[in-house]
Design an enzyme around this catalytic site. Structure first.
Site, PDB file in Angstrom:
ATOM      1  N   ASP A  19       1.362  -1.314   0.364  1.00 27.38           N
ATOM      2  CA  ASP A  19      -0.009   0.253   0.080  1.00 27.38           C
ATOM      3  C   ASP A  19       0.366   1.039  -0.274  1.00 27.38           C
ATOM      4  O   ASP A  19       2.689   1.557   0.310  1.00 27.38           O
ATOM      5  CB  ASP A  19      -1.170  -0.171   0.985  1.00 27.38           C
ATOM      6  N   GLU A 169      -2.493   8.859   7.852  1.00 27.08           N
ATOM      7  CA  GLU A 169      -0.688   9.045   8.803  1.00 27.08           C
ATOM      8  C   GLU A 169      -0.447   9.415   9.878  1.00 27.08           C
ATOM      9  O   GLU A 169       0.598   9.180  10.069  1.00 27.08           O
ATOM     10  CB  GLU A 169      -0.373   9.050   6.812  1.00 27.08           C
ATOM     11  N   CYS A 201     -11.171   2.758   1.062  1.00 23.65           N
ATOM     12  CA  CYS A 201      -9.837   2.795   0.616  1.00 23.65           C
ATOM     13  C   CYS A 201      -8.942   2.106   1.674  1.00 23.65           C
ATOM     14  O   CYS A 201      -9.577   2.254   2.433  1.00 23.65           O
ATOM     15  CB  CYS A 201      -9.628   4.492   0.944  1.00 23.65           C
TER      16      CYS A 201
END
Ligand code: DGL
Length: 290
Positions: A19, A169, A201
């Site tokens: 990913d 993130e 996602c």
């Protein structure tokens, strides 16, 4: 899906998973639950995250680089644990590589159609499927195409949610900032007849409880929230069973590779996977690979 037999010792070889960053760990989590005795090599392309705001040509180039690096590690199958890369590069990697390649969009769409059929039976009226994803995934139309291939019953509504990947993130999984962003995206997406919400996602499941909570408040009723991690792990399980490539390996291990910032990735991975994972190793994807 292509691929030849893995040969002698093939069963003990690892499954390669990649990913752009942390999101694919949601797929790793399910793979470890479903196939605890399989080794996994995970590559997070943290130097180039996010993928979802980039052009299809760039994502294909990045995906080829990740795939090549993992194939060099002698994997037996490749899982594209990224909707963006699955949406634009799955067919290409399946055609180019001599091993089975599994993406997340197909399994996610299948799970969504199953959930929508169930919701339709319960509610006694047509149910539409809402999909949130990155700009690139939504622009590709991959979910709408895949759902239409599986069923003519459910219309798909889509909404790009580009701010959610950087929030995940950064580890911003709670509080006003992610809540407001989710509210803004869902208020456009959730029309009254949307009965299933697809997290298109692999980063979004880290925000799943907040997404479900905001959806409940906006709609005034619970909605089925589907992500592709579990369905993808089942597809990998099925593949290994079919090919008799699944033999429990007592030495099974998870190896983490990243293209930048290994320490912070390892800390987030440990937090997310809920146990101590070994240190993440920094790797380079050569410029020629993108
Ligand atoms: N987690 C990936 C996906 O499923 C990529 C997100 C990104 O890098 O933008 O689309």
């Amino acid at each position: 899906m292509s691929g030849s037999a893995p040969g002698e010792q093939g069963n003990a070889r690892a499954i390669g998973v990649f990913d752009s960053g942390l999101g694919g760990l949601t797929v790793v989590h399910e793979l470890r639950r479903c196939l605890p005795r399989e080794s996994i090599v995970y590559l997070g392309d943290t130097a180039r995250v996010p993928y979802g705001t980039r052009s299809a040509a760039t994502v294909v180039r990045y995906a080829r680089g990740c795939a090549r690096l993992l194939v060099q590690r002698n994997i037996k199958a490749l899982v594209i644990a990224c909707n963006t890369a699955s949406a634009v590069a799955l067919d290409i990697l399946q055609a180019e590589l001599d091993l089975p390649v599994i993406g997340v969009v197909g399994p996610g769409a299948r799970a969504a159609v199953t959930a929508a059929d169930q919701a339709e039976r319960e509610q006694g009226r047509p149910v539409r499927i809402g999909v949130m994803g990155t700009l690139s995934t939504i622009r590709s139309g991959a979910y709408a195409r895949e759902v239409a291939r599986l069923s003519s019953r459910h219309e798909v509504h889509s909404q790009a949610a580009p701010l959610l990947v950087p929030l995940v993130e950064e580890g911003w999984l709670e509080g006003d900032v992610p809540r407001l962003a989710i509210e803004r995206y869902l208020s456009t997406l959730l029309k009254p007849d949307v009965g299933v919400l697809v997290l298109g996602c692999t980063h979004y499941p880290l925000l799943k409880s907040m997404i479900a909570e905001v959806a409940l408040r906006l709609l005034g009723r619970p909605i089925r929230v589907v992500d592709s991690a579990e369905a993808t792990a089942s597809a990998v399980h099925e593949l290994l069973e079919q090919r008799a490539w699944h033999t429990p390996n007592p030495e099974a291990a998870l190896q983490l590779l990243v293209t930048d910032l290994p320490d912070s990735f390892q800390a987030s991975a440990t937090r997310f996977l809920g146990d101590v994972v070994g240190s993440a190793q920094a790797v380079d994807i050569m410029p020629a690979d993108g």
